[in-house]
Design a protein around this motif. Structure first.
Motif, PDB file in Angstrom:
ATOM      1  N   SER A 242       9.545   1.889  13.949  1.00 10.45           N
ATOM      2  CA  SER A 242       9.942   1.501  12.590  1.00 10.45           C
ATOM      3  C   SER A 242      10.618   2.658  11.875  1.00 10.45           C
ATOM      4  N   ALA A 243      11.495   3.342  12.612  1.00 10.40           N
ATOM      5  CA  ALA A 243      12.135   4.536  12.069  1.00 10.40           C
ATOM      6  C   ALA A 243      12.910   4.256  10.787  1.00 10.40           C
ATOM      7  N   GLU A 244      13.359   2.996  10.634  1.00 14.61           N
ATOM      8  CA  GLU A 244      14.176   2.672   9.461  1.00 14.61           C
ATOM      9  C   GLU A 244      13.340   2.442   8.210  1.00 14.61           C
ATOM     10  N   THR A 245      12.011   2.404   8.326  1.00 15.99           N
ATOM     11  CA  THR A 245      11.156   2.187   7.159  1.00 15.99           C
ATOM     12  C   THR A 245      10.117   3.298   7.058  1.00 15.99           C
ATOM     13  N   SER A 246       9.772   3.654   5.830  1.00 20.54           N
ATOM     14  CA  SER A 246       8.715   4.642   5.602  1.00 20.54           C
ATOM     15  C   SER A 246       7.357   3.948   5.617  1.00 20.54           C
ATOM     16  N   GLU A 247       6.302   4.743   5.565  1.00 24.38           N
ATOM     17  CA  GLU A 247       4.958   4.162   5.512  1.00 24.38           C
ATOM     18  C   GLU A 247       4.798   3.269   4.285  1.00 24.38           C
ATOM     19  N   VAL A 248       5.328   3.715   3.149  1.00 29.31           N
ATOM     20  CA  VAL A 248       5.215   2.929   1.918  1.00 29.31           C
ATOM     21  C   VAL A 248       5.966   1.607   2.050  1.00 29.31           C
ATOM     22  N   GLU A 249       7.165   1.657   2.611  1.00 33.36           N
ATOM     23  CA  GLU A 249       7.959   0.432   2.782  1.00 33.36           C
ATOM     24  C   GLU A 249       7.296  -0.523   3.770  1.00 33.36           C
ATOM     25  N   MET A 250       6.601   0.005   4.758  1.00 34.52           N
ATOM     26  CA  MET A 250       5.886  -0.826   5.718  1.00 34.52           C
ATOM     27  C   MET A 250       4.656  -1.460   5.081  1.00 34.52           C
TER      28      MET A 250
ATOM     29  N   VAL B 285      -8.631  -2.727   0.548  1.00 34.89           N
ATOM     30  CA  VAL B 285      -8.736  -1.802   1.674  1.00 34.89           C
ATOM     31  C   VAL B 285      -7.472  -1.932   2.514  1.00 34.89           C
ATOM     32  N   TYR B 286      -6.854  -0.812   2.852  1.00 37.28           N
ATOM     33  CA  TYR B 286      -5.653  -0.880   3.679  1.00 37.28           C
ATOM     34  C   TYR B 286      -5.609   0.288   4.654  1.00 37.28           C
ATOM     35  N   ALA B 287      -4.829   0.101   5.701  1.00 37.34           N
ATOM     36  CA  ALA B 287      -4.652   1.142   6.712  1.00 37.34           C
ATOM     37  C   ALA B 287      -3.278   0.997   7.327  1.00 37.34           C
ATOM     38  N   TYR B 288      -2.736   2.103   7.784  1.00 37.83           N
ATOM     39  CA  TYR B 288      -1.402   2.079   8.380  1.00 37.83           C
ATOM     40  C   TYR B 288      -1.275   3.223   9.377  1.00 37.83           C
ATOM     41  N   GLY B 289      -0.445   3.018  10.371  1.00 45.35           N
ATOM     42  CA  GLY B 289      -0.206   4.060  11.355  1.00 45.35           C
ATOM     43  C   GLY B 289       1.162   3.918  11.979  1.00 45.35           C
ATOM     44  N   LYS B 290       1.873   5.021  12.071  1.00 47.54           N
ATOM     45  CA  LYS B 290       3.174   5.064  12.756  1.00 47.54           C
ATOM     46  C   LYS B 290       3.031   6.019  13.941  1.00 47.54           C
ATOM     47  N   SER B 291       2.962   5.448  15.131  1.00 50.41           N
ATOM     48  CA  SER B 291       2.819   6.257  16.342  1.00 50.41           C
ATOM     49  C   SER B 291       4.153   6.635  16.953  1.00 50.41           C
ATOM     50  N   SER B 292       5.215   5.949  16.537  1.00 46.82           N
ATOM     51  CA  SER B 292       6.511   6.135  17.195  1.00 46.82           C
ATOM     52  C   SER B 292       7.140   7.514  17.017  1.00 46.82           C
ATOM     53  N   PRO B 293       6.915   8.242  15.921  1.00 48.25           N
ATOM     54  CA  PRO B 293       7.623   9.522  15.764  1.00 48.25           C
ATOM     55  C   PRO B 293       7.234  10.595  16.774  1.00 48.25           C
ATOM     56  N   GLY B 294       6.033  10.529  17.350  1.00 47.31           N
ATOM     57  CA  GLY B 294       5.598  11.581  18.271  1.00 47.31           C
ATOM     58  C   GLY B 294       4.988  11.014  19.530  1.00 47.31           C
ATOM     59  N   GLU B 295       4.329  11.869  20.285  1.00 48.16           N
ATOM     60  CA  GLU B 295       3.647  11.462  21.512  1.00 48.16           C
ATOM     61  C   GLU B 295       2.181  11.195  21.164  1.00 48.16           C
ATOM     62  N   VAL B 296       1.856   9.916  20.929  1.00 44.19           N
ATOM     63  CA  VAL B 296       0.515   9.596  20.446  1.00 44.19           C
ATOM     64  C   VAL B 296      -0.557   9.967  21.459  1.00 44.19           C
ATOM     65  N   ARG B 297      -0.245   9.916  22.745  1.00 43.21           N
ATOM     66  CA  ARG B 297      -1.233  10.305  23.754  1.00 43.21           C
ATOM     67  C   ARG B 297      -1.632  11.765  23.581  1.00 43.21           C
TER      68      ARG B 297
ATOM     69  N   PRO C 121      -2.706  -0.091  25.844  1.00 47.63           N
ATOM     70  CA  PRO C 121      -2.144  -0.682  24.626  1.00 47.63           C
ATOM     71  C   PRO C 121      -0.697  -0.270  24.433  1.00 47.63           C
ATOM     72  N   PRO C 122       0.088  -1.096  23.741  1.00 46.91           N
ATOM     73  CA  PRO C 122       1.450  -0.678  23.401  1.00 46.91           C
ATOM     74  C   PRO C 122       1.432   0.398  22.330  1.00 46.91           C
ATOM     75  N   ILE C 123       2.430   1.238  22.337  1.00 46.36           N
ATOM     76  CA  ILE C 123       2.606   2.218  21.271  1.00 46.36           C
ATOM     77  C   ILE C 123       3.441   1.546  20.183  1.00 46.36           C
ATOM     78  N   GLY C 124       2.950   1.575  18.962  1.00 45.33           N
ATOM     79  CA  GLY C 124       3.676   0.872  17.914  1.00 45.33           C
ATOM     80  C   GLY C 124       3.248   1.281  16.523  1.00 45.33           C
ATOM     81  N   ASP C 125       3.933   0.692  15.556  1.00 49.03           N
ATOM     82  CA  ASP C 125       3.716   0.986  14.147  1.00 49.03           C
ATOM     83  C   ASP C 125       3.275  -0.289  13.438  1.00 49.03           C
ATOM     84  N   GLY C 126       2.360  -0.133  12.477  1.00 47.00           N
ATOM     85  CA  GLY C 126       1.923  -1.314  11.738  1.00 47.00           C
ATOM     86  C   GLY C 126       0.962  -0.967  10.624  1.00 47.00           C
ATOM     87  N   ALA C 127       0.663  -1.970   9.815  1.00 50.78           N
ATOM     88  CA  ALA C 127      -0.230  -1.799   8.672  1.00 50.78           C
ATOM     89  C   ALA C 127      -1.034  -3.072   8.474  1.00 50.78           C
ATOM     90  N   ALA C 128      -2.163  -2.942   7.774  1.00 49.73           N
ATOM     91  CA  ALA C 128      -3.012  -4.093   7.490  1.00 49.73           C
ATOM     92  C   ALA C 128      -3.759  -3.843   6.197  1.00 49.73           C
TER      93      ALA C 128
END
Length: 349
Positions: free
Chosen positions: A18-26, A106-118, A198-205
């Protein structure tokens, strides 16, 4: 104890990048969604709690930027946990139990795509002995899978079956990153293949909690939290039996999961081998069991780091709210090889 319920749940579309969106936009569309479900405005929320990770964001106090999506003026009552949002929900639940709040966001978000999450996840390890060796999350999960296979508790074919079932369950899920049955894939770290991971990905809830009559006013069928507990294992994987999860079992017992059967279980098992461990620890592996496990597809279909556990609670609550479940178990984990585990029991009216 006061009755506290999940009255709304929302999540983003989970994507590889989700490189085109920031954490806030997501995050903002998800926050607007859960508030709209209840008819509440941001000013009506008594307490806000979030879960995220500065290690993923690559900067200190990164969660303060996400508050732009919530609106921190006029001043709000707010807190944050540096881990999965399931633990932010736990903090909010305690806040409502004390009577200090009637509603919580309550909310949570994570963007794993910018780096090597492993590699990022190795920072969870003991800093003196294990972290300098950089054993990544997949390598540690492979050790757990090998221990299960050597103990005769599963085999590679059974693990592939879990992957196929989970991702087939996500075929109709509108937010899943991976949909439909997938092949086992190539060997990643023996005995795990890409399909076991698991897939590496970005998301929020996000979820909204409410107490008592407030919950009944906000939704026709609240998902009542009948019990919620979390327990932790020894820090070092080397001193644990990786084929078992005593902390999950104890958390489930304290949450009341064993008092009578559940019909749904949303398990936060990023690796197929971890589902095997959890099914045994949570008494879900009986031959005649009719429990529906991970009908959403689970973390094998979408695994936004530090949001996937909160999603398990949200998915379980959503099934109760739409009448597909009467009593559900939701589980979240943090740390290597199921180190820290949270279990919730949810029921309809």
């Amino acid at each position: 104890m006061r009755d506290v319920a999940i009255v709304a749940f929302g999540q983003s579309d989970h994507v590889r990048d989700s490189a085109e969106t920031s954490e806030v936009e997501m995050l903002m569309p998800v926050l607007h969604d859960v508030l709209a479900q209840t008819g509440l405005a941001a000013r009506d929320i008594d307490f806000t709690c979030s879960g995220s990770s500065d290690y993923l964001a690559g900067r200190a106090f990164s969660f303060t930027m996400a508050l732009d999506g919530v609106g921190a003026w006029p001043p709000i009552s707010e807190s944050h946990v540096e881990m999965d949002g399931a633990w932010a929900l736990y903090e909010a639940w305690v806040k409502l139990l004390t009577g200090e709040a009637e509603t919580a966001l309550v909310y949570a978000y994570g963007k794993s795509s910018p780096g090597e999450v492993r590699d990022v996840l190795t920072r969870q390890l003991d800093p003196y002995y294990l972290a300098p060796l950089w054993p990544d999350s997949v390598a540690l999960a492979a050790l757990q899978a090998r221990a299960l296979i050597d103990a005769g508790l599963t085999d590679e074919r059974a693990l592939a079956g879990i992957a196929a079932r989970s991702r087939a369950a996500a075929a109709s899920h509108p937010h899943a990153q991976l949909r439909g049955e997938v092949p086992a894939g190539e060997l990643l770290v023996a005995p795990l293949r890409t399909g076991d991971c698991p897939p590496i990905g970005d998301g929020a809830a996000a979820v909204v909690l409410a107490a008592g009559d407030t919950a009944r006013r906000l939704t026709d069928r609240p998902a009542w939290i009948r019990g919620l507990d979390h327990r932790i294992e020894a820090h070092s994987p080397g001193v644990r039996d990786l084929t078992d999860s005593p902390s999950s079992r104890l958390a489930a017992e304290r949450a009341g999961a064993f008092t009578r059967p559940v019909d749904t279980a949303e398990l936060h098992a990023p690796f197929t081998s971890q589902e095997v461990v959890l099914r045994r620890a949570l008494r879900l592996d009986a031959p005649d069991s009719t429990v529906c496990i991970n009908p959403s597809g689970g973390a094998l279909a979408a695994n936004p780091v530090v949001a996937a556990g909160l999603i398990r609670l949200g998915e379980a609550a959503a099934r109760i709210q739409r009448g597909a479940s009467d009593r559900a178990l939701a589980h979240a984990t943090s740390g290597p090889c199921l180190q820290h585990n949270l279990v919730a029991v949810l029921e309809g009216e």
